[in-house]
Design an enzyme around this catalytic site. Structure first.
Site, PDB file in Angstrom:
ATOM      1  N   ASP A  82       5.224   4.260  10.177  1.00 38.67           N
ATOM      2  CA  ASP A  82       6.049   5.705   9.336  1.00 38.67           C
ATOM      3  C   ASP A  82       5.253   6.758   9.661  1.00 38.67           C
ATOM      4  O   ASP A  82       3.883   6.615   9.551  1.00 38.67           O
ATOM      5  CB  ASP A  82       6.132   4.948   8.106  1.00 38.67           C
ATOM      6  CG  ASP A  82       7.092   5.811   7.293  1.00 38.67           C
ATOM      7  OD1 ASP A  82       8.243   5.168   6.890  1.00 38.67           O
ATOM      8  OD2 ASP A  82       6.777   7.028   7.013  1.00 38.67           O
ATOM      9  N   GLN A 109      17.769   5.559   0.844  1.00 43.17           N
ATOM     10  CA  GLN A 109      17.901   5.504   2.273  1.00 43.17           C
ATOM     11  C   GLN A 109      17.809   7.204   2.904  1.00 43.17           C
ATOM     12  O   GLN A 109      18.564   7.504   2.077  1.00 43.17           O
ATOM     13  CB  GLN A 109      19.025   4.595   2.780  1.00 43.17           C
ATOM     14  CG  GLN A 109      18.771   4.554   4.423  1.00 43.17           C
ATOM     15  CD  GLN A 109      19.728   3.553   4.907  1.00 43.17           C
ATOM     16  OE1 GLN A 109      20.632   3.147   4.312  1.00 43.17           O
ATOM     17  NE2 GLN A 109      19.872   3.425   6.278  1.00 43.17           N
ATOM     18  N   HIS A 120      16.195  -0.029   8.769  1.00 42.59           N
ATOM     19  CA  HIS A 120      14.808  -0.117   9.006  1.00 42.59           C
ATOM     20  C   HIS A 120      14.080  -1.034   8.077  1.00 42.59           C
ATOM     21  O   HIS A 120      14.535  -1.063   6.860  1.00 42.59           O
ATOM     22  CB  HIS A 120      14.180   1.060   9.299  1.00 42.59           C
ATOM     23  CG  HIS A 120      14.406   2.092   8.337  1.00 42.59           C
ATOM     24  ND1 HIS A 120      15.712   2.704   7.965  1.00 42.59           N
ATOM     25  CD2 HIS A 120      13.707   2.458   7.028  1.00 42.59           C
ATOM     26  CE1 HIS A 120      15.563   3.759   7.012  1.00 42.59           C
ATOM     27  NE2 HIS A 120      14.392   3.426   6.372  1.00 42.59           N
ATOM     28  N   LEU A 121      13.285  -1.777   8.436  1.00 44.52           N
ATOM     29  CA  LEU A 121      12.580  -2.706   7.340  1.00 44.52           C
ATOM     30  C   LEU A 121      11.181  -2.010   7.344  1.00 44.52           C
ATOM     31  O   LEU A 121      10.334  -2.071   8.251  1.00 44.52           O
ATOM     32  CB  LEU A 121      12.628  -3.842   8.186  1.00 44.52           C
ATOM     33  CG  LEU A 121      11.530  -5.030   7.225  1.00 44.52           C
ATOM     34  CD1 LEU A 121      12.054  -5.343   5.828  1.00 44.52           C
ATOM     35  CD2 LEU A 121      11.629  -6.528   7.978  1.00 44.52           C
TER      36      LEU A 121
HETATM   37  P1  DGP Z   1      14.039   5.312   3.983  1.00 45.07           P
HETATM   38  O1  DGP Z   1      13.719   6.348   2.886  1.00 45.07           O
HETATM   39  O2  DGP Z   1      13.986   3.801   3.650  1.00 45.07           O
HETATM   40  O3  DGP Z   1      15.175   5.985   4.792  1.00 45.07           O
HETATM   41  O4  DGP Z   1      12.774   5.731   5.175  1.00 45.07           O
HETATM   42  C1  DGP Z   1      12.547   6.536   6.061  1.00 45.07           C
HETATM   43  C2  DGP Z   1      11.296   6.443   6.865  1.00 45.07           C
HETATM   44  O5  DGP Z   1      11.279   7.015   7.665  1.00 45.07           O
HETATM   45  C3  DGP Z   1      10.268   7.371   5.615  1.00 45.07           C
HETATM   46  O6  DGP Z   1       9.368   6.581   5.092  1.00 45.07           O
HETATM   47  C4  DGP Z   1       9.856   8.297   6.871  1.00 45.07           C
HETATM   48  C5  DGP Z   1       9.946   7.916   8.081  1.00 45.07           C
HETATM   49  N1  DGP Z   1      10.255   8.686   8.944  1.00 45.07           N
HETATM   50  C6  DGP Z   1      11.261   9.898   9.141  1.00 45.07           C
HETATM   51  N2  DGP Z   1      11.111  10.334  10.182  1.00 45.07           N
HETATM   52  C7  DGP Z   1      10.437   9.792  11.186  1.00 45.07           C
HETATM   53  C8  DGP Z   1       9.899  10.103  12.374  1.00 45.07           C
HETATM   54  O7  DGP Z   1      10.393  11.016  12.810  1.00 45.07           O
HETATM   55  N3  DGP Z   1       8.985   9.420  12.834  1.00 45.07           N
HETATM   56  C9  DGP Z   1       8.421   8.240  12.020  1.00 45.07           C
HETATM   57  N4  DGP Z   1       7.359   7.524  12.708  1.00 45.07           N
HETATM   58  N5  DGP Z   1       8.549   7.933  10.822  1.00 45.07           N
HETATM   59  C10 DGP Z   1       9.977   8.809  10.241  1.00 45.07           C
END
Ligand code: DGP
Length: 112
Positions: free
Chosen positions: A30, A93, A99-100
Site C-alpha cells: 500500500d 472505500q 482489494h483486501l
Molecule cells: P480503500 O480505502 O480500502 O479503498 O484503500 C485504498 C488503498 O489504496 C489506500 O490504503 C491507499 C492505496 N492506494 C491508492 N492509490 C495507490 C497506488 O497508486 N499505489 C498503491 N500501491 N496503493 C495505492
C-alpha cells in the site's frame, strides 16, 4: 477498466512494489501504509467492490483469503495480522477495484 488505478498497476502502466503475482491475483505494498507491513491483494480482473461480487467470484475470493496468511508469514507477521475490505463509499472505500488489506507489525493493532 481504462481509468482504474489498480487495473493500471495490473497492466504495468503504474509502478507498484509487488509482493506476489499469479495469473489471477496481484499483491503489492500500500502506498499509504498504516502499519509496518501493509499489503493490498487484488483480483487482476476488475470488479468494483465486494458488493459487486457474485458466485462467479467465489474462487478468486477464496484465493485472496488463503493468500493472506501466506504473504503475512512471508513478511514476518508471525504474531498475527489484520485483514480488511472496505466496501462502498460509506464503508470507506476509496479505490473502486476490490482489494483486501493485509497489515500488521510493530505495535499490536487495537481491537475493534
Ligand atoms: P480503500 O480505502 O480500502 O479503498 O484503500 C485504498 C488503498 O489504496 C489506500 O490504503 C491507499 C492505496 N492506494 C491508492 N492509490 C495507490 C497506488 O497508486 N499505489 C498503491 N500501491 N496503493 C495505492
Amino acid at each position: 477498466m481504462d481509468n482504474c488505478i489498480f487495473c493500471k498497476i495490473v497492466r504495468g502502466e503504474l509502478p507498484s512494489k509487488k509482493a506476489y503475482e499469479d495469473e489471477e491475483v496481484l499483491a503489492f505494498h500500500d502506498i499509504r501504509p498504516i502499519a509496518p507491513v501493509h499489503l493490498l491483494l487484488i483480483p487482476k480482473a476488475h470488479v468494483d467492490s465486494l458488493a459487486h461480487c457474485d458466485g462467479t467470484h467465489q474462487a478468486i475470493l477464496g484465493r485472496m483469503l488463503l493468500l493472506a496468511p501466506r504473504l503475512a508469514r512471508e513478511h514476518g507477521l508471525d504474531g498475527g495480522f489484520r485483514t480488511m475490505i472496505n466496501t462502498g463509499r460509506d464503508g470507506g472505500q476509496e479505490v473502486f477495484h476490490l482489494h483486501l488489506h493485509v497489515f500488521g507489525g510493530g505495535e499490536r493493532i487495537p481491537k475493534i
